[in-house]
Design a protein around this motif. Structure first.
Motif, PDB file in Angstrom:
ATOM      1  N   PHE A 185       0.833  -1.272  -0.011  1.00 42.29           N
ATOM      2  CA  PHE A 185      -0.063  -0.105   0.002  1.00 42.29           C
ATOM      3  C   PHE A 185       1.151   1.338  -0.116  1.00 42.29           C
ATOM      4  O   PHE A 185       2.143   1.073   0.142  1.00 42.29           O
ATOM      5  N   GLY A 186       0.206   2.306  -0.089  1.00 47.07           N
ATOM      6  CA  GLY A 186       1.045   3.694   0.169  1.00 47.07           C
ATOM      7  C   GLY A 186       0.620   4.632  -1.125  1.00 47.07           C
ATOM      8  O   GLY A 186       0.674   6.060  -0.715  1.00 47.07           O
ATOM      9  N   HIS A 187       0.131   4.320  -2.212  1.00 45.02           N
ATOM     10  CA  HIS A 187      -0.124   5.345  -3.090  1.00 45.02           C
ATOM     11  C   HIS A 187      -1.356   5.962  -2.851  1.00 45.02           C
ATOM     12  O   HIS A 187      -1.420   7.231  -2.781  1.00 45.02           O
ATOM     13  N   ASN A 188      -2.212   5.525  -2.258  1.00 43.71           N
ATOM     14  CA  ASN A 188      -3.640   6.294  -1.778  1.00 43.71           C
ATOM     15  C   ASN A 188      -3.602   6.708  -0.402  1.00 43.71           C
ATOM     16  O   ASN A 188      -4.249   7.516   0.113  1.00 43.71           O
ATOM     17  N   ASP A 189      -2.563   6.026   0.477  1.00 47.54           N
ATOM     18  CA  ASP A 189      -2.656   6.504   2.046  1.00 47.54           C
ATOM     19  C   ASP A 189      -2.111   7.827   2.071  1.00 47.54           C
ATOM     20  O   ASP A 189      -2.303   8.646   2.675  1.00 47.54           O
ATOM     21  N   ALA A 190      -1.047   8.200   1.014  1.00 49.24           N
ATOM     22  CA  ALA A 190      -0.349   9.459   0.576  1.00 49.24           C
ATOM     23  C   ALA A 190      -1.216  10.458   0.118  1.00 49.24           C
ATOM     24  O   ALA A 190      -0.900  11.657   0.146  1.00 49.24           O
ATOM     25  N   LEU A 223      15.115   8.438 -11.830  1.00 51.35           N
ATOM     26  CA  LEU A 223      13.897   8.612 -11.158  1.00 51.35           C
ATOM     27  C   LEU A 223      13.931   8.420  -9.743  1.00 51.35           C
ATOM     28  O   LEU A 223      14.826   7.786  -9.095  1.00 51.35           O
ATOM     29  N   SER A 224      13.136   9.490  -8.962  1.00 48.80           N
ATOM     30  CA  SER A 224      13.376   9.637  -7.686  1.00 48.80           C
ATOM     31  C   SER A 224      12.133   9.338  -6.950  1.00 48.80           C
ATOM     32  O   SER A 224      10.869   9.024  -7.537  1.00 48.80           O
ATOM     33  N   ASN A 225      12.267   9.352  -5.456  1.00 47.18           N
ATOM     34  CA  ASN A 225      10.980   8.817  -4.827  1.00 47.18           C
ATOM     35  C   ASN A 225      10.016   9.880  -4.779  1.00 47.18           C
ATOM     36  O   ASN A 225      10.159  11.069  -4.532  1.00 47.18           O
ATOM     37  N   VAL A 226       8.712   9.435  -5.180  1.00 50.27           N
ATOM     38  CA  VAL A 226       7.689  10.470  -4.959  1.00 50.27           C
ATOM     39  C   VAL A 226       6.642  10.155  -3.876  1.00 50.27           C
ATOM     40  O   VAL A 226       5.801  10.695  -3.814  1.00 50.27           O
ATOM     41  N   HIS A 227       7.099   9.008  -3.124  1.00 54.69           N
ATOM     42  CA  HIS A 227       6.071   8.773  -1.880  1.00 54.69           C
ATOM     43  C   HIS A 227       6.540   9.233  -0.661  1.00 54.69           C
ATOM     44  O   HIS A 227       5.893   8.635   0.271  1.00 54.69           O
ATOM     45  N   GLY A 228       7.349  10.252  -0.484  1.00 56.28           N
ATOM     46  CA  GLY A 228       7.615  10.876   0.734  1.00 56.28           C
ATOM     47  C   GLY A 228       8.062   9.712   1.790  1.00 56.28           C
ATOM     48  O   GLY A 228       9.056   9.174   1.657  1.00 56.28           O
TER      49      GLY A 228
END
Length: 276
Positions: free
Chosen positions: A128-133, A182-187
């Motif tokens: 998970f993570g895409h929508n949590d953020a 490519l860099s991290n977009v998920h904080g």
């Protein structure tokens, strides 16, 4: 004379029958298939299973990596993850759903359905993570602390049933690119998964890093055109006007990510699985 022959014939068959039964008692019993449950969001989902939809007409070529994960569980491939799978077959059950965060997946009863079906020796991949953020979407948003609590819940309850939970950091989006990488977009969300994995001694696949590295090696143009849902107009029935989407995958992208996950399973150390 005929009666005598029948008696002799029967006398010869009985020892042979007992010999066969004796030998069969030493044959290994066929183990039940291990069920591998996938729980997560749209990047993992199998859209061909969406109820009431015509996948080819309404969704294709959209594809989550879980949709193409079963072929990685062939008998030849299972020998590569024998430290995780104690059976001769695996059934992948993709329960991921688009738009779900850890919280909404739980609140909708989706986790309860998985929990009730779990048996000892099963495996649960948790991504998970895409929508949590998604702070701009309060109906699905979960802050870092809540995110970690739900991950702990999934892990703890899977273990209660004798299943093996495996945590995955969220797969990369196709941005931001800088200097060809490519860099991290998920904080902070990938880091939160790692913290829970350390805290609870859970096997971890850092899919965020693996996908960033793989996509960077392929290059932005290649990945944009072949992996993600950036589609020209008029090519697909479901997207007559084309599509610009740097989160979700085309078939080639889904297969690439599925391969990264399988590599991650191979790289898990046997002692990590033994802790469960």
């Amino acid at each position: 004379m005929i009666k005598k022959l029948i008696v002799v014939s029967t006398q010869h068959k009985l020892p042979l029958l007992f010999l066969c039964l004796f030998c069969m008692s030493f044959l290994p019993l066929q183990k039940r298939p291990v069920k591998m449950y996938l729980i997560g969001d749209s990047t993992m989902a199998d859209y061909s299973l969406y109820e009431g939809e015509d996948y080819q007409r309404q969704r294709y070529p959209l594809m989550g990596w879980g949709q193409v994960f079963q072929p990685f569980m062939s008998s030849d491939s299972l020998s590569l993850i024998k430290h995780l799978v104690k059976a001769d077959s695996v059934l992948v059950l993709d329960k991921a759903r688009g738009g779900r965060s850890t919280r909404t997946f739980f609140e909708e009863g989706r986790w309860t359905a998985v929990y009730n079906a779990l048996e000892k020796g099963d495996i649960v991949l948790i991504q998970f993570g895409h929508n949590d953020a998604a702070e701009n979407k309060p109906e699905r948003y979960v802050n870092i602390q809540g995110y970690k609590e739900y991950l702990r819940l999934f892990v703890t309850q899977a273990r209660q049933k004798g299943a093996l939970p495996i945590l995955l950091t969220p797969v990369a989006r196709n941005y931001p690119w800088k200097n060809g990488r490519l860099s991290n977009v998920h904080g902070e969300y990938p880091g939160a998964v790692k913290e829970v994995a350390r805290e609870l001694n859970v096997p971890l696949i850092d899919l965020n890093q693996r996908s960033m590295d793989h996509f960077s090696a392929k290059g932005e143009e290649w990945v944009s055109n072949n992996y993600f849902m950036n589609l020209p107009a008029g090519e697909y029935q479901a997207y007559p006007d084309g599509q610009k989407d740097n989160t979700h995958f085309q078939p080639e992208g889904a297969k690439a990510v599925a391969s990264l996950v399988f590599e991650g399973l191979q790289d898990l150390k046997p002692k990590e699985a033994a802790k469960q």
